[in-house]
Enzyme design. Structure first.
Site, PDB file in Angstrom:
ATOM      1  N   TYR A  33       0.558  -1.258  -0.109  1.00 32.32           N
ATOM      2  CA  TYR A  33       0.052   0.007  -0.151  1.00 32.32           C
ATOM      3  C   TYR A  33       0.874   1.606  -0.085  1.00 32.32           C
ATOM      4  CZ  TYR A  33       0.463   1.023   5.023  1.00 32.32           C
ATOM      5  OH  TYR A  33       1.265   0.811   6.143  1.00 32.32           O
ATOM      6  N   ARG A  52       8.174   4.274  -5.053  1.00 34.44           N
ATOM      7  CA  ARG A  52       8.153   2.994  -3.952  1.00 34.44           C
ATOM      8  C   ARG A  52       7.302   2.013  -3.914  1.00 34.44           C
ATOM      9  NH1 ARG A  52       7.348   5.330   1.989  1.00 34.44           N
ATOM     10  NH2 ARG A  52       5.502   5.246   1.363  1.00 34.44           N
ATOM     11  N   ARG A 100      -6.932 -20.585  -1.284  1.00 33.32           N
ATOM     12  CA  ARG A 100      -6.488 -21.100  -0.816  1.00 33.32           C
ATOM     13  C   ARG A 100      -5.117 -21.595  -0.756  1.00 33.32           C
ATOM     14  NH1 ARG A 100      -4.927 -21.863   4.553  1.00 33.32           N
ATOM     15  NH2 ARG A 100      -3.658 -21.027   5.633  1.00 33.32           N
ATOM     16  N   LYS A 147       6.512  -1.967   2.317  1.00 29.54           N
ATOM     17  CA  LYS A 147       5.322  -1.291   2.018  1.00 29.54           C
ATOM     18  C   LYS A 147       4.030  -2.175   2.138  1.00 29.54           C
ATOM     19  CE  LYS A 147       3.582   3.545   3.319  1.00 29.54           C
ATOM     20  NZ  LYS A 147       3.531   3.415   4.693  1.00 29.54           N
ATOM     21  N   GLU A 179      12.533   2.425  13.866  1.00 33.62           N
ATOM     22  CA  GLU A 179      11.260   4.179  13.922  1.00 33.62           C
ATOM     23  C   GLU A 179      10.145   3.137  14.504  1.00 33.62           C
ATOM     24  OE1 GLU A 179       9.648   2.674   9.364  1.00 33.62           O
ATOM     25  OE2 GLU A 179      10.101   0.354  10.145  1.00 33.62           O
ATOM     26  N   LEU A 204      11.384   1.207   7.275  1.00 36.15           N
ATOM     27  CA  LEU A 204      10.720   1.776   5.483  1.00 36.15           C
ATOM     28  C   LEU A 204      11.026   2.706   5.077  1.00 36.15           C
ATOM     29  CD1 LEU A 204       7.878   1.190   4.265  1.00 36.15           C
ATOM     30  CD2 LEU A 204       7.214   3.428   5.121  1.00 36.15           C
TER      31      LEU A 204
HETATM   32  N1  PDD Z   1       2.644   4.901   7.576  1.00 31.63           N
HETATM   33  N2  PDD Z   1       7.490   3.576   8.154  1.00 31.63           N
HETATM   34  C1  PDD Z   1       6.333   3.441   8.599  1.00 31.63           C
HETATM   35  C2  PDD Z   1       6.818   1.521   9.368  1.00 31.63           C
HETATM   36  C3  PDD Z   1       5.507   3.890   8.235  1.00 31.63           C
HETATM   37  O1  PDD Z   1       3.770   2.905   8.032  1.00 31.63           O
HETATM   38  C4  PDD Z   1       5.351   4.838   7.267  1.00 31.63           C
HETATM   39  C5  PDD Z   1       4.539   5.574   6.997  1.00 31.63           C
HETATM   40  C6  PDD Z   1       6.485   5.220   7.474  1.00 31.63           C
HETATM   41  C7  PDD Z   1       6.390   6.695   6.658  1.00 31.63           C
HETATM   42  O2  PDD Z   1       6.432   7.020   5.247  1.00 31.63           O
HETATM   43  P1  PDD Z   1       6.201   8.065   4.846  1.00 31.63           P
HETATM   44  O3  PDD Z   1       6.904   8.814   5.212  1.00 31.63           O
HETATM   45  O4  PDD Z   1       6.703   7.440   3.082  1.00 31.63           O
HETATM   46  O5  PDD Z   1       4.209   8.491   4.707  1.00 31.63           O
HETATM   47  C8  PDD Z   1       7.909   5.321   8.588  1.00 31.63           C
HETATM   48  C9  PDD Z   1       1.745   5.835   6.557  1.00 31.63           C
HETATM   49  C10 PDD Z   1       1.986   6.861   6.504  1.00 31.63           C
HETATM   50  C11 PDD Z   1       0.779   4.681   7.133  1.00 31.63           C
HETATM   51  O6  PDD Z   1       1.067   3.614   7.308  1.00 31.63           O
HETATM   52  O7  PDD Z   1      -0.571   5.551   7.356  1.00 31.63           O
END
Ligand code: PDD
Length: 282
Positions: A33, A52, A100, A147, A179, A204
């Site tokens: 996503y 990405r 499945r 992601k 993170e 990420l």
């Molecule tokens: N999440 N690290 C993780 C684990 C994340 O899920 C996200 C973003 C980030 C920041 O990435 P970016 O700057 O590209 O948004 C870092 C999104 C916002 C979410 O899951 O809603």
């Protein structure tokens, strides 16, 4: 009024937006996503989000459901049809529906779903006060650079933070902060250096992280990409997190340690302001 949701070629009222129970996103978290921010009706840094997404799909050998340009056009349609001035576009690609089986289907049609969320991003009152975070063990899988929608550990971490009276959680592994639950983590040391974990499979590769680091470099702020410990964070002058959904979010407390005098610091405030200016400039 209900939202318009995009499902595999159709723009539908949200109550009519449906996906198969055999979808591998549902059964195996076999999906990836992106979340892109919208300011003044415009998608922020969207090319980077699409790049990405392409990489996430490629790492999982997933067939893209559409070209990058087609996906961008649908995202723009979603912003328009839902009248999003400020908020988020969520998009998800899964390997599609198949009986499945742990083995991956070769003939499934990938599925593409999108919805929007209205959200105050620039004038967010939470950012004026800053947030508190707790540290939690990082129990996620080892490919956090992809992601994927396998977000249960992140959801558990966020809930643990809320249950502890905090706002968010920072994941710690082998003694170092990786993170945040859905954001990248930064500290500013006593001597003014900005520290954030270097890129790798452990985190990420945040799009906001990259943009904010570029802005910091332009301000001649020193950045070190290296692991930092919770203890170093407790002694930091400032801390913040970055994400598409919160931009630059000041962190004023980590576990039981209040940073500085418990208000967002000048480096964080400056980077938040610069990021929003950049986003608004388009
Ligand atoms: N999440 N690290 C993780 C684990 C994340 O899920 C996200 C973003 C980030 C920041 O990435 P970016 O700057 O590209 O948004 C870092 C999104 C916002 C979410 O899951 O809603």
């Amino acid at each position: 009024m209900s939202r318009i949701v995009y499902v595999n070629g159709e723009y539908l009222p949200e109550e009519d937006a449906k996906i198969s129970v055999f979808d591998r996103g549902f059964l195996f978290a076999d999906g990836v996503y992106e979340v892109s921010a919208v300011i003044d009706g415009k998608l922020i840094d969207n090319e980077a989000h699409l790049a990405r997404l392409k990489r996430s799909m490629s790492e999982l050998k997933m067939t893209p459901p559409a070209t990058g340009d087609e996906i961008i056009a649908i995202m723009e349609q979603m912003v328009e049809r839902n009248g999003i001035d400020e908020g988020l576009v969520y998009l998800q690609v899964t390997r599609g529906a198949a009986d499945r089986d742990f083995a991956m289907p070769t003939d499934a049609t990938p599925s593409l779903v999108m919805f929007t969320q209205k959200k105050t991003l620039a004038k967010n009152p939470v950012a004026d006060k800053g947030i508190s975070v707790i540290t939690v063990p990082d129990i996620r899988w080892k490919r956090r650079d992809i992601k994927t929608v396998a977000l249960l550990p992140a959801s558990m971490a966020k809930q643990a933070a809320l249950d502890a009276g905090a706002n968010d959680a920072w994941f710690v592994e082998d003694g170092f902060v990786n993170e945040g639950s859905s954001n990248n983590a930064f500290i500013v040391t006593e001597d003014g250096k900005i520290i954030t974990r270097h890129l790798g499979n452990e985190i990420l590769h945040g799009i906001t992280r990259k943009a904010v680091m570029e802005l910091a470099r332009r301000e001649n702020l020193e950045i070190e990409e290296r692991p930092f410990t919770p203890e170093e964070a407790y002694d930091a002058r400032e801390a913040f997190s970055t994400s598409a959904s919160a931009f630059v979010m000041p962190v004023i407390k980590i576990d039981d340690h209040t940073l500085g005098n418990g208000v967002p610091g000048p480096v964080t405030d400056k980077l938040r302001k610069l990021y929003i200016e950049m986003a608004k400039a388009g």
